[in-house]
Motif scaffolding. Structure first.
Motif, PDB file in Angstrom:
ATOM      1  N   ALA A  86       0.830  -1.213   0.000  1.00 35.19           N
ATOM      2  CA  ALA A  86       0.000   0.000   0.000  1.00 35.19           C
ATOM      3  C   ALA A  86       0.858   1.254   0.000  1.00 35.19           C
ATOM      4  N   ASN A  87       0.487   2.197  -0.865  1.00 33.34           N
ATOM      5  CA  ASN A  87       1.172   3.499  -0.987  1.00 33.34           C
ATOM      6  C   ASN A  87       2.633   3.365  -1.385  1.00 33.34           C
ATOM      7  N   ALA A  88       2.981   2.222  -1.978  1.00 28.32           N
ATOM      8  CA  ALA A  88       4.386   2.044  -2.360  1.00 28.32           C
ATOM      9  C   ALA A  88       4.539   1.448  -3.762  1.00 28.32           C
ATOM     10  N   SER A  89       4.030   0.228  -3.961  1.00 28.69           N
ATOM     11  CA  SER A  89       4.283  -0.425  -5.249  1.00 28.69           C
ATOM     12  C   SER A  89       3.266  -1.531  -5.520  1.00 28.69           C
ATOM     13  N   GLY A  90       3.346  -2.075  -6.720  1.00 22.39           N
ATOM     14  CA  GLY A  90       2.530  -3.215  -7.097  1.00 22.39           C
ATOM     15  C   GLY A  90       1.081  -2.859  -7.381  1.00 22.39           C
ATOM     16  N   SER A  91       0.270  -3.889  -7.534  1.00 22.04           N
ATOM     17  CA  SER A  91      -1.147  -3.700  -7.839  1.00 22.04           C
ATOM     18  C   SER A  91      -1.942  -4.904  -7.356  1.00 22.04           C
ATOM     19  N   LYS A  92      -3.232  -4.672  -7.130  1.00 19.02           N
ATOM     20  CA  LYS A  92      -4.146  -5.759  -6.811  1.00 19.02           C
ATOM     21  C   LYS A  92      -5.488  -5.464  -7.471  1.00 19.02           C
ATOM     22  N   GLY A  93      -6.188  -6.522  -7.835  1.00 17.80           N
ATOM     23  CA  GLY A  93      -7.443  -6.317  -8.541  1.00 17.80           C
ATOM     24  C   GLY A  93      -8.462  -7.392  -8.256  1.00 17.80           C
ATOM     25  N   LYS A  94      -9.694  -7.094  -8.594  1.00 15.79           N
ATOM     26  CA  LYS A  94     -10.801  -8.042  -8.457  1.00 15.79           C
ATOM     27  C   LYS A  94     -11.550  -8.101  -9.780  1.00 15.79           C
ATOM     28  N   THR A  95     -11.997  -9.296 -10.115  1.00 14.03           N
ATOM     29  CA  THR A  95     -12.692  -9.519 -11.378  1.00 14.03           C
ATOM     30  C   THR A  95     -14.013 -10.233 -11.114  1.00 14.03           C
ATOM     31  N   TYR A  96     -15.077  -9.752 -11.739  1.00 14.60           N
ATOM     32  CA  TYR A  96     -16.397 -10.369 -11.654  1.00 14.60           C
ATOM     33  C   TYR A  96     -16.905 -10.606 -13.077  1.00 14.60           C
ATOM     34  N   GLY A  97     -17.623 -11.693 -13.283  1.00 11.77           N
ATOM     35  CA  GLY A  97     -18.133 -11.962 -14.612  1.00 11.77           C
ATOM     36  C   GLY A  97     -19.342 -12.873 -14.594  1.00 11.77           C
ATOM     37  N   ALA A  98     -20.093 -12.835 -15.681  1.00 14.10           N
ATOM     38  CA  ALA A  98     -21.257 -13.712 -15.838  1.00 14.10           C
ATOM     39  C   ALA A  98     -21.522 -13.899 -17.322  1.00 14.10           C
ATOM     40  N   ASN A  99     -22.008 -15.065 -17.691  1.00 16.65           N
ATOM     41  CA  ASN A  99     -22.418 -15.280 -19.080  1.00 16.65           C
ATOM     42  C   ASN A  99     -23.542 -16.301 -19.151  1.00 16.65           C
ATOM     43  N   VAL A 100     -24.371 -16.143 -20.146  1.00 12.44           N
ATOM     44  CA  VAL A 100     -25.412 -17.129 -20.444  1.00 12.44           C
ATOM     45  C   VAL A 100     -24.958 -17.902 -21.673  1.00 12.44           C
TER      46      VAL A 100
END
Length: 213
Positions: A86-100
């Motif tokens: 935090a407040n220094a480097s790198g990255s983090k993420g969240k992914t959501y998805g749906a399909n029919v």
């Protein structure tokens, strides 16, 4: 002779079709997890360690609306983290998805089937950068795809299937907000793509396991 032929047809039907009858439900669950770590030692003797973690979870539900015809819904959730501080480097993420999706099954031999189908999907990804000099990012993606593969209904309660060939098109909108090395920045990018590739057993072994009830 006619009676024997009818009996043989009935036996083959019982071997090939019992798991794909109208009204059958199919519930599937998938997990993908990957962790990597690398170390770099500079000429001055300092060591830099980079770590990344990825986890994805998928829940699938399908209903055989007709014999050998399945209508389904997939929902997914994932998280990614790369050397995040935090407040220094790198990255983090969240992914959501749906399909029919819709799939049609074709008997090959006994409990082995080929299938072909198509899907419509939506995905959302949000990435937070740890560095105050990097932008946060949000991506919305709309997609359409066709695919084919094989499925093995190895019992009345379980089946496994793998996608072997797929083609997809997508429309994405990316938005980036935050500070960069030159100050405050805001971006909005749009792009489309078309992709056709082999997957599953031929390229990237991916499969689903279903509980039938």
């Amino acid at each position: 002779m006619k009676k024997k032929l009818l009996t043989a047809v009935a036996v083959l039907a019982s071997l090939c079709g019992y798991a794909q009858t109208k009204g059958t439900n199919a519930l599937g669950f998938g997990i993908y997890s990957q962790t990597s770590k690398s170390e770099y030692r500079s000429e001055t003797g300092t060591t830099e360690i980079n770590e990344s973690k990825t986890n994805n979870f998928t829940l699938s539900y399908g209903l055989f609306i007709n014999d050998n015809s399945k209508l389904g819904l997939d929902v997914s959730f994932g998280n990614q983290e790369y050397h995040y501080v935090a407040n220094a480097s790198g990255s983090k993420g969240k992914t959501y998805g749906a399909n029919v999706n819709y799939q049609q099954y074709y008997p090959i031999v006994k409990k082995l089937y080929a299938f072909a189908g198509g899907s419509l999907g939506y995905g959302y990804t949000k990435t937070d950068n740890g560095s105050p000099y990097s932008e946060d990012r949000r991506s919305d993606q709309y997609s359409a795809a066709v695919n084919g593969g094989v499925a093995w209904f190895f019992s009345k309660r379980f089946a496994i299937e793998s996608s072997l060939l797929s083609a997809s098109a997508a429309y994405s909108v990316d938005k980036q907000n935050g500070n960069n090395s030159e100050g405050l920045g805001s971006y909005k990018n749009k792009y489309t793509y078309f992709n056709m590739s082999s997957g599953g057993a031929f390229n990237n072994l991916g499969f689903k396991i279903y509980l039938l009830f």
